[in-house]
Motif scaffolding. Structure first.
Motif, PDB file in Angstrom:
ATOM      1  N   ALA A  78      41.031  43.750  48.621  1.00 31.96           N
ATOM      2  CA  ALA A  78      42.370  43.171  48.499  1.00 31.96           C
ATOM      3  C   ALA A  78      42.842  42.692  49.861  1.00 31.96           C
ATOM      4  O   ALA A  78      42.580  43.323  50.883  1.00 31.96           O
ATOM      5  CB  ALA A  78      43.335  44.206  47.936  1.00 31.96           C
ATOM      6  N   SER A  79      43.536  41.567  49.874  1.00 35.35           N
ATOM      7  CA  SER A  79      44.077  41.032  51.124  1.00 35.35           C
ATOM      8  C   SER A  79      45.517  40.603  50.912  1.00 35.35           C
ATOM      9  O   SER A  79      45.988  40.445  49.782  1.00 35.35           O
ATOM     10  CB  SER A  79      43.235  39.842  51.610  1.00 35.35           C
ATOM     11  OG  SER A  79      43.286  38.778  50.680  1.00 35.35           O
ATOM     12  N   ASP A  80      46.206  40.429  52.019  1.00 28.99           N
ATOM     13  CA  ASP A  80      47.613  40.045  51.997  1.00 28.99           C
ATOM     14  C   ASP A  80      47.730  38.533  51.817  1.00 28.99           C
ATOM     15  O   ASP A  80      47.311  37.767  52.699  1.00 28.99           O
ATOM     16  CB  ASP A  80      48.268  40.478  53.312  1.00 28.99           C
ATOM     17  CG  ASP A  80      49.761  40.185  53.350  1.00 28.99           C
ATOM     18  OD1 ASP A  80      50.279  39.608  52.376  1.00 28.99           O
ATOM     19  OD2 ASP A  80      50.400  40.538  54.361  1.00 28.99           O
ATOM     20  N   PRO A  81      48.268  38.056  50.707  1.00 24.28           N
ATOM     21  CA  PRO A  81      48.368  36.608  50.490  1.00 24.28           C
ATOM     22  C   PRO A  81      49.170  35.888  51.563  1.00 24.28           C
ATOM     23  O   PRO A  81      49.005  34.685  51.761  1.00 24.28           O
ATOM     24  CB  PRO A  81      49.046  36.504  49.119  1.00 24.28           C
ATOM     25  CG  PRO A  81      48.794  37.823  48.461  1.00 24.28           C
ATOM     26  CD  PRO A  81      48.779  38.823  49.571  1.00 24.28           C
ATOM     27  N   ALA A  82      50.027  36.616  52.276  1.00 25.09           N
ATOM     28  CA  ALA A  82      50.848  35.969  53.301  1.00 25.09           C
ATOM     29  C   ALA A  82      50.000  35.452  54.462  1.00 25.09           C
ATOM     30  O   ALA A  82      50.353  34.464  55.108  1.00 25.09           O
ATOM     31  CB  ALA A  82      51.904  36.941  53.825  1.00 25.09           C
ATOM     32  N   VAL A  83      48.861  36.135  54.744  1.00 22.48           N
ATOM     33  CA  VAL A  83      47.987  35.694  55.841  1.00 22.48           C
ATOM     34  C   VAL A  83      46.646  35.190  55.326  1.00 22.48           C
ATOM     35  O   VAL A  83      45.888  34.582  56.070  1.00 22.48           O
ATOM     36  CB  VAL A  83      47.761  36.837  56.862  1.00 22.48           C
ATOM     37  CG1 VAL A  83      49.043  37.194  57.564  1.00 22.48           C
ATOM     38  CG2 VAL A  83      47.157  38.061  56.186  1.00 22.48           C
ATOM     39  N   ASP A  84      46.350  35.445  54.063  1.00 20.97           N
ATOM     40  CA  ASP A  84      45.099  34.990  53.449  1.00 20.97           C
ATOM     41  C   ASP A  84      45.436  34.253  52.162  1.00 20.97           C
ATOM     42  O   ASP A  84      45.366  34.815  51.066  1.00 20.97           O
ATOM     43  CB  ASP A  84      44.185  36.185  53.173  1.00 20.97           C
ATOM     44  CG  ASP A  84      42.877  35.773  52.498  1.00 20.97           C
ATOM     45  OD1 ASP A  84      42.575  34.576  52.494  1.00 20.97           O
ATOM     46  OD2 ASP A  84      42.173  36.664  51.981  1.00 20.97           O
ATOM     47  N   PRO A  85      45.801  32.982  52.259  1.00 21.43           N
ATOM     48  CA  PRO A  85      46.234  32.255  51.062  1.00 21.43           C
ATOM     49  C   PRO A  85      45.119  32.008  50.062  1.00 21.43           C
ATOM     50  O   PRO A  85      45.405  31.766  48.881  1.00 21.43           O
ATOM     51  CB  PRO A  85      46.770  30.935  51.625  1.00 21.43           C
ATOM     52  CG  PRO A  85      46.090  30.778  52.938  1.00 21.43           C
ATOM     53  CD  PRO A  85      45.894  32.161  53.473  1.00 21.43           C
ATOM     54  N   ASP A  86      43.852  32.061  50.495  1.00 21.73           N
ATOM     55  CA  ASP A  86      42.737  31.837  49.570  1.00 21.73           C
ATOM     56  C   ASP A  86      42.314  33.166  48.959  1.00 21.73           C
ATOM     57  O   ASP A  86      41.519  33.907  49.522  1.00 21.73           O
ATOM     58  CB  ASP A  86      41.570  31.179  50.307  1.00 21.73           C
ATOM     59  CG  ASP A  86      40.431  30.804  49.364  1.00 21.73           C
ATOM     60  OD1 ASP A  86      40.570  31.038  48.148  1.00 21.73           O
ATOM     61  OD2 ASP A  86      39.416  30.271  49.845  1.00 21.73           O
ATOM     62  N   GLN A  87      42.859  33.474  47.790  1.00 21.59           N
ATOM     63  CA  GLN A  87      42.556  34.734  47.117  1.00 21.59           C
ATOM     64  C   GLN A  87      41.360  34.611  46.171  1.00 21.59           C
ATOM     65  O   GLN A  87      40.945  35.602  45.568  1.00 21.59           O
ATOM     66  CB  GLN A  87      43.789  35.197  46.329  1.00 21.59           C
ATOM     67  CG  GLN A  87      44.976  35.562  47.210  1.00 21.59           C
ATOM     68  CD  GLN A  87      44.762  36.869  47.952  1.00 21.59           C
ATOM     69  OE1 GLN A  87      44.564  37.919  47.342  1.00 21.59           O
ATOM     70  NE2 GLN A  87      44.817  36.801  49.274  1.00 21.59           N
ATOM     71  N   GLU A  88      40.821  33.408  46.043  1.00 22.98           N
ATOM     72  CA  GLU A  88      39.747  33.194  45.077  1.00 22.98           C
ATOM     73  C   GLU A  88      38.381  33.632  45.586  1.00 22.98           C
ATOM     74  O   GLU A  88      37.434  33.727  44.795  1.00 22.98           O
ATOM     75  CB  GLU A  88      39.702  31.717  44.672  1.00 22.98           C
ATOM     76  CG  GLU A  88      40.955  31.246  43.942  1.00 22.98           C
ATOM     77  CD  GLU A  88      40.842  29.799  43.504  1.00 22.98           C
ATOM     78  OE1 GLU A  88      39.791  29.180  43.787  1.00 22.98           O
ATOM     79  OE2 GLU A  88      41.797  29.302  42.887  1.00 22.98           O
ATOM     80  N   ASN A  89      38.245  33.874  46.887  1.00 20.07           N
ATOM     81  CA  ASN A  89      36.941  34.289  47.421  1.00 20.07           C
ATOM     82  C   ASN A  89      36.955  35.736  47.890  1.00 20.07           C
ATOM     83  O   ASN A  89      36.226  36.103  48.814  1.00 20.07           O
ATOM     84  CB  ASN A  89      36.501  33.358  48.554  1.00 20.07           C
ATOM     85  CG  ASN A  89      37.432  33.434  49.758  1.00 20.07           C
ATOM     86  OD1 ASN A  89      38.505  34.040  49.697  1.00 20.07           O
ATOM     87  ND2 ASN A  89      37.029  32.811  50.857  1.00 20.07           N
ATOM     88  N   ASN A  90      37.785  36.565  47.262  1.00 21.34           N
ATOM     89  CA  ASN A  90      37.866  37.983  47.637  1.00 21.34           C
ATOM     90  C   ASN A  90      36.869  38.844  46.875  1.00 21.34           C
ATOM     91  O   ASN A  90      36.916  40.071  46.938  1.00 21.34           O
ATOM     92  CB  ASN A  90      39.278  38.517  47.415  1.00 21.34           C
ATOM     93  CG  ASN A  90      40.250  38.048  48.485  1.00 21.34           C
ATOM     94  OD1 ASN A  90      39.949  37.125  49.233  1.00 21.34           O
ATOM     95  ND2 ASN A  90      41.407  38.675  48.550  1.00 21.34           N
ATOM     96  N   THR A  91      35.974  38.216  46.125  1.00 25.55           N
ATOM     97  CA  THR A  91      34.957  38.930  45.359  1.00 25.55           C
ATOM     98  C   THR A  91      33.613  38.251  45.562  1.00 25.55           C
ATOM     99  O   THR A  91      33.528  37.022  45.606  1.00 25.55           O
ATOM    100  CB  THR A  91      35.314  38.962  43.864  1.00 25.55           C
ATOM    101  OG1 THR A  91      36.569  39.609  43.691  1.00 25.55           O
ATOM    102  CG2 THR A  91      34.253  39.714  43.066  1.00 25.55           C
TER     103      THR A  91
END
Length: 411
Positions: free
Chosen positions: A389-402
């Protein structure tokens, strides 16, 4: 050579270096060697102007009057040898300016005689380059970072010959822009060499008429673009780009004046004075947390340990406790490990809070994080995953977290 001083800071002897190389007479010729090489240095023109120190017996060198002769081992074709026959420094009576020529003669048993002349000058240029402060941030993948070379001469002697600017980039490429510059490859270039005619007078500084543009790699999180400024004659064959290298397709890069070079800096070396500068950049992917997939390898029924790779940009944008969650592929089961049952700084993955759900892999740890599993049965195409899991505020690309976790069955 630097000028002699009587202030207690007389210059140390400088190594006189010669690069010797050997190539076959024709491309199809058999490999071989140049044998029984003798190199003679005629120092007559330097009498009273220089002092010769430390004739190097390790290279088979001996001095007789105004000559130093060195007997060398054989040199294989395609290879070379760096010869350091002696050290030299200016004599007290040497004034600034040309001090004479060293004539070098290379003879051998099975190759033509080679002669070379080195011009010796008392006093030296000191090449400098404009420095860049800070780091360029927010560069998008595939975006551009520009750096305009600027350099000067803070020495006490002019550079009579040409000046070469060698540009290099990391995690980026250089478009083939300038017609008077050579590049290391026709596409995806990472190096360039631009040659400018002299002289470069002592106390002067110039700026290029245009920038070098580095195009950030699509996967880059950070990188740099930099350059070095050399006297063209000081470039060795390992550094210079060949005359046959691809050239840019645009207008030539020029130099313009006036430029204030008082704050330019450089590096003093024995053989040359070099100005260097670099500009670092960070892309918008710097805080893009991206897990790295891995494979579990082993035989059926075997218990195996697999190191869990840490995600890229780990620790920059992970939320809270930076735990990696691994969903095991079908046919693979977790083997819990008691923390007291092993030594070392590494940790093992443990069961997660949800029965049958992903296992929890702590990190980052000094020794790494390991996953111990049993390969219970063979399931073709079995596939799990690792996610963070990452913070969307600093990591806007949530699609490559897996990323995927696979199984490779051995035997």
């Amino acid at each position: 050579m630097p000028r002699y001083t009587r202030s207690g800071r007389a210059p140390l002897p400088i190594q006189y270096q010669v690069d010797l190389g050997a190539t076959a007479a024709s491309p199809g010729a058999a490999r071989g060697a140049v044998r029984r090489i003798r190199v003679t240095f005629d120092l007559a023109a330097l009498l009273g102007k220089t002092e010769i120190w430390g004739v190097n017996k390790g290279y088979g060198c001996v001095r007789s009057g105004v000559r130093v002769t060195c007997s060398l081992h054989d040199i294989d074709f395609g290879e070379g040898a760096l010869l350091v026959p002696f050290n030299v420094k200016p004599a007290p009576a040497a004034g600034r300016g040309p001090a004479g020529n060293v004539t070098i003669t290379v003879r051998s048993a099975n190759a033509p005689t080679v002669r070379h002349t080195t011009r010796v000058i008392v006093g030296s240029p000191f090449l400098t380059a404009r420095q860049n402060s800070g780091t360029v941030t927010g560069v998008r993948p595939g975006g551009e970072v520009r750096l305009t070379p600027a350099f000067g001469n803070k020495g006490d002697t002019d550079v009579d010959g040409g000046i070469s600017v060698l540009v290099s980039v990391s995690d980026a490429t250089l478009p083939l822009r300038y017609g008077n510059c050579r590049y290391d490859r026709p596409k995806g270039a990472t190096k360039a060499q631009c040659d400018f005619p002299g002289p470069l007078r002592a106390g002067t500084a110039y700026e290029a008429t245009g920038p070098f543009t580095a195009v950030a790699d699509r996967a880059a999180r950070s990188g740099s673009v930099g350059y070095g400024v050399w006297r063209t004659g000081d470039l060795d064959h390992r550094s210079r780009l060949p005359a046959s290298a691809p050239r840019g397709s645009g207008a030539p890069l020029r130099l313009r004046r006036p430029v204030d070079g008082t704050r330019f800096t450089g590096v003093r070396l024995d053989a040359a004075q070099v100005g260097t500068a670099a500009l670092d950049f960070e892309t918008t992917r710097l805080n893009d947390l991206e897990p790295v997939g891995f494979a579990i390898k082993g035989k059926l029924g075997q218990v195996v340990d697999t190191q869990v790779p840490y995600p890229r940009s780990y620790g920059r944008s992970a939320v809270g406790n930076p735990t990696m969650w691994v969903t095991l592929p079908e046919g693979v089961s977790l083997v819990p490990v008691d923390p007291e049952s092993h030594s070392g700084d590494f940790l093992y993955c443990a069961p997660g809070p949800k029965k049958g759900g992903p296992v929890a892999c702590p990190g980052p740890e000094v020794g790494g994080t390991f996953l111990r599993v049993r390969i219970d049965r063979r399931v073709e195409g079995a596939r799990g995953s690792i996610s963070v899991a990452s913070d969307p505020a600093v990591d806007p690309d949530q699609e490559n977290n897996t990323a995927p976790v696979t199984v490779e069955y051995l035997g």
